[in-house]
Design a protein around this motif. Structure first.
Motif, short mmCIF file in Angstrom:
data_model
loop_
_atom_site.label_atom_id
_atom_site.label_comp_id
_atom_site.label_asym_id
_atom_site.label_seq_id
_atom_site.Cartn_x
_atom_site.Cartn_y
_atom_site.Cartn_z
N ASP A 290 2.42 1.69 -3.53
CA ASP A 290 1.31 2.12 -4.35
C ASP A 290 1.08 3.68 -4.30
OD1 ASP A 290 1.31 -0.38 -5.50
OD2 ASP A 290 -0.73 -0.93 -4.46
N LYS A 291 0.82 4.05 -2.97
CA LYS A 291 0.56 5.35 -2.75
C LYS A 291 1.70 6.24 -3.02
CE LYS A 291 -3.20 4.88 0.39
NZ LYS A 291 -3.01 3.81 1.71
N THR A 292 2.93 5.75 -2.95
CA THR A 292 4.23 6.49 -3.28
C THR A 292 4.10 6.87 -4.70
OG1 THR A 292 5.33 5.83 -1.32
CG2 THR A 292 6.63 6.78 -3.20
N ASN A 293 3.86 5.73 -5.38
CA ASN A 293 4.00 5.95 -6.99
C ASN A 293 2.81 6.72 -7.47
OD1 ASN A 293 6.14 4.21 -7.43
ND2 ASN A 293 5.00 2.34 -7.44
N ALA A 294 1.59 6.66 -6.81
CA ALA A 294 0.54 7.54 -7.39
C ALA A 294 1.04 8.97 -7.12
CB ALA A 294 -0.66 7.39 -6.57
N VAL A 295 1.60 9.41 -6.24
CA VAL A 295 1.76 11.06 -5.81
C VAL A 295 2.92 11.21 -6.98
CG1 VAL A 295 3.36 10.86 -3.82
CG2 VAL A 295 1.90 12.61 -4.07
N ASN B 200 4.90 10.34 4.39
CA ASN B 200 4.21 9.31 4.93
C ASN B 200 4.41 7.94 4.25
OD1 ASN B 200 3.40 10.95 6.91
ND2 ASN B 200 1.12 11.34 5.95
N ASN B 201 4.25 7.83 3.00
CA ASN B 201 4.30 6.71 2.01
C ASN B 201 5.72 6.48 1.70
OD1 ASN B 201 1.35 5.80 2.04
ND2 ASN B 201 1.09 7.74 1.56
N VAL C 211 1.98 13.22 1.67
CA VAL C 211 1.57 11.82 1.32
C VAL C 211 2.97 11.38 0.89
CG1 VAL C 211 0.88 10.65 -0.68
CG2 VAL C 211 -0.54 12.59 0.41
N ASP D 79 0.67 17.14 -0.93
CA ASP D 79 1.58 15.83 -1.57
C ASP D 79 2.91 15.57 -0.97
OD1 ASP D 79 -0.24 15.48 -3.62
OD2 ASP D 79 0.40 16.66 -5.07
N GLY E 19 0.82 -1.29 -0.13
CA GLY E 19 0.06 0.11 0.11
C GLY E 19 0.88 1.17 0.03
N TYR E 20 1.94 1.12 0.77
CA TYR E 20 2.89 2.44 0.78
C TYR E 20 3.48 2.67 -0.50
CZ TYR E 20 2.02 2.06 5.93
OH TYR E 20 1.66 1.70 7.02
#
Ligand code: MN
Length: 193
Positions: free
Chosen positions: A37-42, A76-77, A73, A70, A34-35
């Protein structure tokens, strides 16, 4: 650059009885993933940052050209990704003693057992979610401290050496609220010392 979930070098059940298979599986396949995926998304929103690796990004967050939300985000991720990468890597079912690390610990803390005592105390006493770290700080001097959430020592230009996850998701299924037992047992699966 896109961040990837590193391969785990052992089975989910390999760290039992000190860390149970279900905890390792959920922790790795859901939390860590999850971390990632969220890192890649931002980061997809900022193509200009693609040339920097994640460690560089964590060091430079305050000066990056990103929206403040951002940055949070990413902190954190991205911080979660790097902390978990190290956490899985330093554990294993078999000891692989690092003699150089043992010598450094003796030099900095007096003995390996004294270091373990200081580190355990920091991990047991940290309030709420976070991580306990052994780092190399200014002039290579080793330090032990805990950080909240996924805050990374890289933000202070400290080099992480060892890390213990003290978020409840790291131990609650097996240990419930007994974090002290989790910390004491962790030394059995930390392969390096
Ligand atoms: Mn975790």
């Amino acid at each position: 650059m896109s961040v990837e979930l590193p391969k785990l070098n052992y089975d989910f059940k390999a760290l039992e009885p000190f860390m149970d298979a279900q905890t390792v599986e959920i922790h790795y396949t859901r939390h860590h993933q999850g971390y990632v995926d969220k890192t890649n998304a931002v980061l997809e929103k900022y193509p200009d940052l693609q040339d920097l690796d994640l460690e560089e990004l964590m060091k430079k967050i305050p000066i990056l050209e990103m929206e403040e939300a951002d940055k949070t985000v990413l902190k954190n991720n991205g911080g979660g990704v790097l902390a978990h990468d190290l956490f899985w890597d330093i554990m294993g079912p078999e000891k692989e003693i690092d003699e150089k690390l043992a010598l450094d610990l003796e030099e900095n803390f007096g003995s390996v057992s004294k270091f373990k005592q200081i580190f355990s105390e920091a991990a047991k006493s940290h309030f709420a979610s976070g991580w306990t770290w052994l780092v190399k700080g200014e002039k290579g001097k080793m330090q032990v401290y805990s950080t909240a959430n996924h805050d990374s020592p890289l933000a202070k230009n400290h080099e992480p050496i060892l890390v213990l996850d003290v978020w409840e998701h790291a131990y609650y299924l097996h240990y419930q609220n007994r974090r002290a037992d989790y910390v004491d047992n962790w030394w059995n699966i930390l392969k390096l010392i």
